[in-house]
Design a protein around this motif. Structure first.
Motif, PDB file in Angstrom:
ATOM      1  N   GLU A   3       0.820  -1.212   0.000  1.00  0.00           N
ATOM      2  CA  GLU A   3       0.000   0.000   0.000  1.00  0.00           C
ATOM      3  C   GLU A   3       0.852   1.261   0.000  1.00  0.00           C
ATOM      4  OE1 GLU A   3      -2.705  -0.361   3.273  1.00  0.00           O
ATOM      5  OE2 GLU A   3      -3.784  -2.002   2.317  1.00  0.00           O
ATOM      6  N   ALA A   4       1.967   1.224   0.703  1.00  0.00           N
ATOM      7  CA  ALA A   4       2.822   2.412   0.824  1.00  0.00           C
ATOM      8  C   ALA A   4       3.382   2.871  -0.515  1.00  0.00           C
ATOM      9  CB  ALA A   4       3.979   2.133   1.787  1.00  0.00           C
ATOM     10  N   VAL A   5       3.630   1.934  -1.422  1.00  0.00           N
ATOM     11  CA  VAL A   5       4.192   2.307  -2.730  1.00  0.00           C
ATOM     12  C   VAL A   5       3.157   2.258  -3.846  1.00  0.00           C
ATOM     13  CG1 VAL A   5       6.532   1.618  -2.086  1.00  0.00           C
ATOM     14  CG2 VAL A   5       5.058  -0.022  -3.280  1.00  0.00           C
ATOM     15  N   GLY A   6       1.911   1.974  -3.505  1.00  0.00           N
ATOM     16  CA  GLY A   6       0.844   1.994  -4.501  1.00  0.00           C
ATOM     17  C   GLY A   6       0.679   0.715  -5.295  1.00  0.00           C
ATOM     18  N   GLY A   7       1.245  -0.393  -4.819  1.00  0.00           N
ATOM     19  CA  GLY A   7       1.080  -1.672  -5.510  1.00  0.00           C
ATOM     20  C   GLY A   7       1.742  -1.685  -6.877  1.00  0.00           C
ATOM     21  N   TYR A   8       1.312  -2.616  -7.708  1.00  0.00           N
ATOM     22  CA  TYR A   8       1.841  -2.687  -9.070  1.00  0.00           C
ATOM     23  C   TYR A   8       1.284  -1.524  -9.890  1.00  0.00           C
ATOM     24  CZ  TYR A   8       3.811  -7.445  -8.893  1.00  0.00           C
ATOM     25  OH  TYR A   8       4.576  -8.531  -8.620  1.00  0.00           O
ATOM     26  N   PRO A   9       2.125  -0.855 -10.637  1.00  0.00           N
ATOM     27  CA  PRO A   9       1.621   0.239 -11.473  1.00  0.00           C
ATOM     28  C   PRO A   9       0.814  -0.322 -12.641  1.00  0.00           C
ATOM     29  CG  PRO A   9       3.944  -0.118 -11.887  1.00  0.00           C
ATOM     30  CD  PRO A   9       3.552  -1.036 -10.769  1.00  0.00           C
ATOM     31  N   GLU A  10      -0.433   0.041 -12.705  1.00  0.00           N
ATOM     32  CA  GLU A  10      -1.311  -0.510 -13.732  1.00  0.00           C
ATOM     33  C   GLU A  10      -1.139   0.143 -15.094  1.00  0.00           C
ATOM     34  OE1 GLU A  10      -5.333  -1.009 -12.466  1.00  0.00           O
ATOM     35  OE2 GLU A  10      -4.719  -1.683 -10.475  1.00  0.00           O
ATOM     36  N   GLU A  11      -0.358   1.234 -15.145  1.00  0.00           N
ATOM     37  CA  GLU A  11      -0.163   1.903 -16.435  1.00  0.00           C
ATOM     38  C   GLU A  11       0.799   1.146 -17.345  1.00  0.00           C
ATOM     39  OE1 GLU A  11       2.598   4.167 -13.531  1.00  0.00           O
ATOM     40  OE2 GLU A  11       0.673   3.156 -13.467  1.00  0.00           O
ATOM     41  N   ARG A  23      10.014   0.910  -6.792  1.00  0.00           N
ATOM     42  CA  ARG A  23       9.290   1.794  -5.864  1.00  0.00           C
ATOM     43  C   ARG A  23       9.587   1.408  -4.413  1.00  0.00           C
ATOM     44  NH1 ARG A  23       3.293   2.337  -8.625  1.00  0.00           N
ATOM     45  NH2 ARG A  23       3.911   3.713 -10.337  1.00  0.00           N
ATOM     46  N   LEU A  24       9.625   0.108  -4.136  1.00  0.00           N
ATOM     47  CA  LEU A  24       9.948  -0.343  -2.782  1.00  0.00           C
ATOM     48  C   LEU A  24      11.349   0.120  -2.373  1.00  0.00           C
ATOM     49  CD1 LEU A  24       8.601  -4.020  -2.857  1.00  0.00           C
ATOM     50  CD2 LEU A  24       7.708  -2.138  -1.465  1.00  0.00           C
ATOM     51  N   ARG A  25      12.304  -0.056  -3.293  1.00  0.00           N
ATOM     52  CA  ARG A  25      13.688   0.329  -2.997  1.00  0.00           C
ATOM     53  C   ARG A  25      13.783   1.838  -2.747  1.00  0.00           C
ATOM     54  NH1 ARG A  25      18.036  -2.693  -3.308  1.00  0.00           N
ATOM     55  NH2 ARG A  25      17.055  -4.226  -4.642  1.00  0.00           N
ATOM     56  N   ARG A  26      13.115   2.641  -3.607  1.00  0.00           N
ATOM     57  CA  ARG A  26      13.142   4.104  -3.441  1.00  0.00           C
ATOM     58  C   ARG A  26      12.482   4.543  -2.134  1.00  0.00           C
ATOM     59  NH1 ARG A  26      11.193   4.597  -9.234  1.00  0.00           N
ATOM     60  NH2 ARG A  26      13.120   4.285 -10.390  1.00  0.00           N
ATOM     61  N   ALA A  27      11.500   3.770  -1.682  1.00  0.00           N
ATOM     62  CA  ALA A  27      10.812   4.096  -0.431  1.00  0.00           C
ATOM     63  C   ALA A  27      11.616   3.654   0.793  1.00  0.00           C
ATOM     64  CB  ALA A  27       9.422   3.444  -0.416  1.00  0.00           C
ATOM     65  N   GLY A  28      12.767   3.019   0.559  1.00  0.00           N
ATOM     66  CA  GLY A  28      13.638   2.645   1.674  1.00  0.00           C
ATOM     67  C   GLY A  28      13.478   1.226   2.173  1.00  0.00           C
ATOM     68  N   TYR A  29      12.644   0.432   1.529  1.00  0.00           N
ATOM     69  CA  TYR A  29      12.509  -0.959   1.947  1.00  0.00           C
ATOM     70  C   TYR A  29      13.764  -1.733   1.568  1.00  0.00           C
ATOM     71  CZ  TYR A  29       7.647  -0.047   2.952  1.00  0.00           C
ATOM     72  OH  TYR A  29       6.495   0.451   3.485  1.00  0.00           O
ATOM     73  N   ARG A  30      14.138  -2.657   2.425  1.00  0.00           N
ATOM     74  CA  ARG A  30      15.341  -3.451   2.178  1.00  0.00           C
ATOM     75  C   ARG A  30      14.952  -4.822   1.657  1.00  0.00           C
ATOM     76  NH1 ARG A  30      18.820  -3.179   7.388  1.00  0.00           N
ATOM     77  NH2 ARG A  30      19.936  -4.703   6.149  1.00  0.00           N
ATOM     78  N   PHE A  31      15.774  -5.340   0.761  1.00  0.00           N
ATOM     79  CA  PHE A  31      15.549  -6.651   0.173  1.00  0.00           C
ATOM     80  C   PHE A  31      16.518  -7.630   0.799  1.00  0.00           C
ATOM     81  CE2 PHE A  31      13.784  -3.673  -2.669  1.00  0.00           C
ATOM     82  CZ  PHE A  31      12.827  -4.310  -3.428  1.00  0.00           C
TER      83      PHE A  31
END
Length: 162
Positions: A3-11, A23-31
């Motif tokens: 939800e924080a990154v808006g899910g998969y971009p449908e465009e 988007r996850l990486r840019r938002a600071g989430y770690r893999f």
């Protein structure tokens, strides 16, 4: 995180999973690597469908601004042809480039034959699938780059109007 990154971009029709990861990486989430995780995707049946599938994936990657190393094999081969042709003439340049390309796909086919244990048939099919995949990647990436350039031009035109 979804939800924080808006899910998969449908465009985007393709590469939406890559956009989501970016988007996850840019938002600071770690893999983190999880060896037990299994990801599967099916390659289409038949060379024409494989070509279309990989052309679409590569086009999506280009639109997303991603540049994976495997998209540059064909341009590197063309550069080799150009260099060899300059030094040895066109006939020798084409012959040597064709030999290098054949050996490259032969190595791919041998790997498939060894992995499957199915001999000559697997070797030939492995070569054909590898060549088809590379062609799909080349064409798709080129088309995606062209479309991305068109999008940039359209945005620039809108901004200049103002």
């Amino acid at each position: 995180a979804w939800e924080a990154v808006g899910g998969y971009p449908e465009e985007y029709e393709y590469a939406e999973d890559t956009w989501f990861d970016l988007r996850l990486r840019r938002a600071g989430y770690r893999f983190r690597f999880v060896p037990e995780a299994v990801v599967r995707w099916r390659m289409q049946g038949g060379l024409r469908k494989v070509y279309r599938q990989l052309r679409a994936y590569a086009g999506g990657d280009a639109l997303a601004g991603l540049a994976w190393a495997h998209y540059w094999k064909a341009p590197a081969g063309l550069a080799l042809l150009a260099v060899l042709s300059l030094f040895w003439g066109l006939a020798w340049g084409v012959a040597v480039t064709a030999a290098v390309v054949f050996l490259y796909y032969l190595a791919k086919g041998i790997r498939v034959a060894r992995a499957t244990g199915r001999g000559l048939r697997a070797l030939v099919l492995g070569m054909a699938v590898a060549a088809t995949s590379d062609l799909g990647n080349l064409v798709g990436y080129a088309r995606g780059l062209w479309a991305r350039l068109g999008q940039r031009r359209a945005r620039a035109a809108l901004q200049s109007r103002g």
